[in-house]
Design an enzyme around this catalytic site. Structure first.
Site, short mmCIF file in Angstrom:
data_model
loop_
_atom_site.label_atom_id
_atom_site.label_comp_id
_atom_site.label_asym_id
_atom_site.label_seq_id
_atom_site.Cartn_x
_atom_site.Cartn_y
_atom_site.Cartn_z
N GLU A 1 71.63 27.40 32.13
CA GLU A 1 71.60 27.66 30.69
C GLU A 1 70.49 28.66 30.45
OE1 GLU A 1 70.83 23.76 29.23
OE2 GLU A 1 72.92 23.17 29.33
N TYR B 1 70.91 37.33 36.04
CA TYR B 1 71.98 36.38 36.37
C TYR B 1 73.32 37.09 36.52
CZ TYR B 1 68.44 32.97 35.02
OH TYR B 1 67.28 32.24 34.92
#
Length: 164
Positions: free
Chosen positions: A122, A134
């Site tokens: 998250e 990411y």
């Protein structure tokens, strides 16, 4: 001696990644407090490092093995063939210098050998640097948690990377 040799001699050594140790708990708590509004206490870090389902990877810098200090870390919890990144933190002075990428490389390498198929995390949707990192590792958005961060005003993106 050439100038480039002198530059290399006095340049800060590249960080190395090693498994986290319980004795790192205070340093990791301090790094986490600099990275997030609500840092985790050293006791929580100790418990996570000692947890057999959690992999802690610490990026360290220093000229000798005994002088290496943590400059970043990642904690990942695995269950069956899935894992979740619990937290990633990099010292403010070391951000933007590849420490996060180095730790993620090492984390994904270890998870691959553990036969982990999917990795979740998250991230605050406004954290552009983290999102870029990411996405570089193949994470894609699979969900959203409204008003999840910062007292209910920032959204979290749930992201997934397939490792197999």
């Amino acid at each position: 001696m050439k100038l480039c040799d002198l530059t290399r001699l006095f340049a800060a050594p590249r960080p190395i990644c090693e498994p986290g140790r319980v004795t790192d708990a205070d340093d990791l708590a301090a790094l986490h407090a600099h990275a997030f509004r609500h840092g985790w206490p050293a006791t929580e870090m100790e418990a996570l490092i000692a947890d057999p389902t959690v992999t802690t990877i610490v990026a360290r810098e220093g000229r000798t093995p005994f002088a290496r200090r943590p400059v970043g870390f990642v904690m990942i919890r695995a269950a069956a063939d899935e894992a979740e990144i619990l937290t990633v933190a990099v010292a403010p002075a070391r951000r933007g210098r590849g420490v996060g990428r180095l730790m993620m490389d090492e984390a994904i390498r270890r998870l691959y050998f553990m036969r982990i198929a999917s990795l979740f995390l998250e991230v605050d949707e406004s954290n552009g640097a983290a999102l870029a990192l990411y996405r570089r590792f193949g994470f894609r958005e699979v969900g959203r948690r409204a008003n999840y961060y910062a007292g209910g005003t920032a959204n979290a993106l749930v992201m997934r990377a397939d490792l197999k």
